[in-house]
Motif scaffolding. Structure first.
Motif, PDB file in Angstrom:
ATOM      1  N   TRP A 116     -52.498  -7.925  -9.699  1.00  0.00           N
ATOM      2  CA  TRP A 116     -52.859  -8.621 -10.927  1.00  0.00           C
ATOM      3  C   TRP A 116     -51.650  -9.353 -11.486  1.00  0.00           C
ATOM      4  O   TRP A 116     -50.550  -8.822 -11.522  1.00  0.00           O
ATOM      5  N   VAL A 117     -51.870 -10.584 -11.944  1.00  0.00           N
ATOM      6  CA  VAL A 117     -50.796 -11.423 -12.471  1.00  0.00           C
ATOM      7  C   VAL A 117     -51.200 -11.925 -13.851  1.00  0.00           C
ATOM      8  O   VAL A 117     -52.312 -12.412 -14.041  1.00  0.00           O
ATOM      9  N   GLY A 118     -50.281 -11.791 -14.807  1.00  0.00           N
ATOM     10  CA  GLY A 118     -50.515 -12.278 -16.161  1.00  0.00           C
ATOM     11  C   GLY A 118     -50.008 -13.697 -16.319  1.00  0.00           C
ATOM     12  O   GLY A 118     -49.206 -14.187 -15.519  1.00  0.00           O
ATOM     13  N   SER A 119     -50.437 -14.338 -17.359  1.00  0.00           N
ATOM     14  CA  SER A 119     -50.008 -15.692 -17.658  1.00  0.00           C
ATOM     15  C   SER A 119     -48.532 -15.722 -18.017  1.00  0.00           C
ATOM     16  O   SER A 119     -48.022 -14.827 -18.702  1.00  0.00           O
ATOM     17  N   SER A 120     -47.842 -16.756 -17.606  1.00  0.00           N
ATOM     18  CA  SER A 120     -46.434 -16.910 -17.973  1.00  0.00           C
ATOM     19  C   SER A 120     -46.295 -17.198 -19.469  1.00  0.00           C
ATOM     20  O   SER A 120     -45.211 -17.073 -20.026  1.00  0.00           O
ATOM     21  N   ARG A 121     -47.384 -17.559 -20.127  1.00  0.00           N
ATOM     22  CA  ARG A 121     -47.362 -17.828 -21.571  1.00  0.00           C
ATOM     23  C   ARG A 121     -47.647 -16.579 -22.397  1.00  0.00           C
ATOM     24  O   ARG A 121     -47.600 -16.620 -23.611  1.00  0.00           O
ATOM     25  N   SER A 122     -47.960 -15.478 -21.746  1.00  0.00           N
ATOM     26  CA  SER A 122     -48.242 -14.235 -22.460  1.00  0.00           C
ATOM     27  C   SER A 122     -46.946 -13.470 -22.679  1.00  0.00           C
ATOM     28  O   SER A 122     -46.031 -13.515 -21.864  1.00  0.00           O
ATOM     29  N   SER A 123     -46.900 -12.736 -23.780  1.00  0.00           N
ATOM     30  CA  SER A 123     -45.730 -11.899 -24.054  1.00  0.00           C
ATOM     31  C   SER A 123     -46.104 -10.442 -23.828  1.00  0.00           C
ATOM     32  O   SER A 123     -47.261 -10.101 -23.661  1.00  0.00           O
ATOM     33  N   ASN A 124     -45.121  -9.589 -23.863  1.00  0.00           N
ATOM     34  CA  ASN A 124     -45.358  -8.148 -23.733  1.00  0.00           C
ATOM     35  C   ASN A 124     -45.465  -7.480 -25.090  1.00  0.00           C
ATOM     36  O   ASN A 124     -45.253  -6.285 -25.219  1.00  0.00           O
ATOM     37  N   GLU A 125     -45.803  -8.238 -26.113  1.00  0.00           N
ATOM     38  CA  GLU A 125     -45.856  -7.709 -27.474  1.00  0.00           C
ATOM     39  C   GLU A 125     -47.249  -7.259 -27.885  1.00  0.00           C
ATOM     40  O   GLU A 125     -47.534  -7.115 -29.065  1.00  0.00           O
ATOM     41  N   GLY A 126     -48.155  -7.073 -26.941  1.00  0.00           N
ATOM     42  CA  GLY A 126     -49.471  -6.549 -27.244  1.00  0.00           C
ATOM     43  C   GLY A 126     -50.496  -7.594 -27.651  1.00  0.00           C
ATOM     44  O   GLY A 126     -51.568  -7.256 -28.108  1.00  0.00           O
ATOM     45  N   GLY A 127     -50.196  -8.857 -27.474  1.00  0.00           N
ATOM     46  CA  GLY A 127     -51.138  -9.911 -27.807  1.00  0.00           C
ATOM     47  C   GLY A 127     -52.210 -10.056 -26.746  1.00  0.00           C
ATOM     48  O   GLY A 127     -52.270  -9.292 -25.789  1.00  0.00           O
ATOM     49  N   CYS A 129     -54.059 -11.110 -23.579  1.00  0.00           N
ATOM     50  CA  CYS A 129     -53.596 -11.485 -22.245  1.00  0.00           C
ATOM     51  C   CYS A 129     -54.739 -11.354 -21.253  1.00  0.00           C
ATOM     52  O   CYS A 129     -55.458 -10.362 -21.247  1.00  0.00           O
ATOM     53  N   VAL A 130     -54.860 -12.340 -20.435  1.00  0.00           N
ATOM     54  CA  VAL A 130     -55.815 -12.317 -19.342  1.00  0.00           C
ATOM     55  C   VAL A 130     -55.010 -12.281 -18.060  1.00  0.00           C
ATOM     56  O   VAL A 130     -54.009 -12.980 -17.927  1.00  0.00           O
ATOM     57  N   GLU A 131     -55.427 -11.440 -17.125  1.00  0.00           N
ATOM     58  CA  GLU A 131     -54.761 -11.350 -15.833  1.00  0.00           C
ATOM     59  C   GLU A 131     -55.740 -11.745 -14.739  1.00  0.00           C
ATOM     60  O   GLU A 131     -56.948 -11.588 -14.893  1.00  0.00           O
ATOM     61  N   VAL A 132     -55.208 -12.263 -13.641  1.00  0.00           N
ATOM     62  CA  VAL A 132     -56.034 -12.641 -12.505  1.00  0.00           C
ATOM     63  C   VAL A 132     -55.484 -12.021 -11.230  1.00  0.00           C
ATOM     64  O   VAL A 132     -54.300 -11.714 -11.130  1.00  0.00           O
ATOM     65  N   ALA A 133     -56.362 -11.845 -10.274  1.00  0.00           N
ATOM     66  CA  ALA A 133     -56.003 -11.405  -8.929  1.00  0.00           C
ATOM     67  C   ALA A 133     -56.937 -12.128  -7.972  1.00  0.00           C
ATOM     68  O   ALA A 133     -58.066 -12.482  -8.340  1.00  0.00           O
ATOM     69  N   THR A 134     -56.481 -12.365  -6.774  1.00  0.00           N
ATOM     70  CA  THR A 134     -57.332 -13.040  -5.802  1.00  0.00           C
ATOM     71  C   THR A 134     -57.707 -12.098  -4.664  1.00  0.00           C
ATOM     72  O   THR A 134     -56.946 -11.202  -4.300  1.00  0.00           O
ATOM     73  N   THR A 135     -58.894 -12.311  -4.140  1.00  0.00           N
ATOM     74  CA  THR A 135     -59.359 -11.615  -2.947  1.00  0.00           C
ATOM     75  C   THR A 135     -59.800 -12.690  -1.967  1.00  0.00           C
ATOM     76  O   THR A 135     -59.706 -13.883  -2.271  1.00  0.00           O
ATOM     77  N   ASP A 136     -60.292 -12.278  -0.826  1.00  0.00           N
ATOM     78  CA  ASP A 136     -60.773 -13.249   0.155  1.00  0.00           C
ATOM     79  C   ASP A 136     -61.971 -14.036  -0.360  1.00  0.00           C
ATOM     80  O   ASP A 136     -62.182 -15.174   0.034  1.00  0.00           O
ATOM     81  N   ARG A 137     -62.739 -13.440  -1.246  1.00  0.00           N
ATOM     82  CA  ARG A 137     -63.992 -14.047  -1.687  1.00  0.00           C
ATOM     83  C   ARG A 137     -64.022 -14.503  -3.137  1.00  0.00           C
ATOM     84  O   ARG A 137     -64.950 -15.208  -3.533  1.00  0.00           O
ATOM     85  N   ALA A 138     -63.070 -14.063  -3.954  1.00  0.00           N
ATOM     86  CA  ALA A 138     -63.188 -14.354  -5.382  1.00  0.00           C
ATOM     87  C   ALA A 138     -61.835 -14.314  -6.080  1.00  0.00           C
ATOM     88  O   ALA A 138     -60.872 -13.766  -5.562  1.00  0.00           O
ATOM     89  N   VAL A 139     -61.827 -14.890  -7.265  1.00  0.00           N
ATOM     90  CA  VAL A 139     -60.727 -14.732  -8.206  1.00  0.00           C
ATOM     91  C   VAL A 139     -61.240 -13.760  -9.259  1.00  0.00           C
ATOM     92  O   VAL A 139     -62.320 -13.945  -9.820  1.00  0.00           O
ATOM     93  N   LEU A 140     -60.478 -12.697  -9.487  1.00  0.00           N
ATOM     94  CA  LEU A 140     -60.876 -11.675 -10.440  1.00  0.00           C
ATOM     95  C   LEU A 140     -60.132 -11.905 -11.742  1.00  0.00           C
ATOM     96  O   LEU A 140     -58.946 -12.235 -11.735  1.00  0.00           O
TER      97      LEU A 140
END
Length: 63
Positions: A10-21, A23-34
Motif C-alpha cells: 500500500w502506498v499513500g499520497s505524497s501530499r498526505s502528512s503523518n499528522e492523522g489527516g 489519507c487514501v492509499e492504493v495498491a496494485t494487483t494483476d487485475r485491479a487497483v485497490l
C-alpha cells in the motif's frame, strides 16, 4: 499479485502528512487497483479495474 499480496504494497499520497489527516492509499494487483482509507483499515477496500483507474486519474488531473 493477489489481493492478499497487496497488503504490504500500500502506498499513500505524497501530499498526505503523518499528522492523522485524511489519507487514501492504493495498491496494485494483476487485475485491479485497490483503494483504502488509511484511517480505518478494518473497512473493506475498493477494487477498480485498470482502465477505470486510468480514466479516474485522467479526470482528477483535469485532462
Amino acid at each position: 499479485m493477489s489481493v492478499e499480496d497487496a497488503q504490504g504494497a500500500w502506498v499513500g499520497s505524497s501530499r498526505s502528512s503523518n499528522e492523522g489527516g485524511a489519507c487514501v492509499e492504493v495498491a496494485t494487483t494483476d487485475r485491479a487497483v485497490l483503494v483504502r482509507d488509511s484511517k480505518d483499515l478494518t473497512r473493506p477496500h475498493l477494487a477498480v479495474g485498470p482502465s477505470g483507474w486510468a480514466d479516474f486519474v485522467r479526470y482528477a488531473a483535469g485532462s
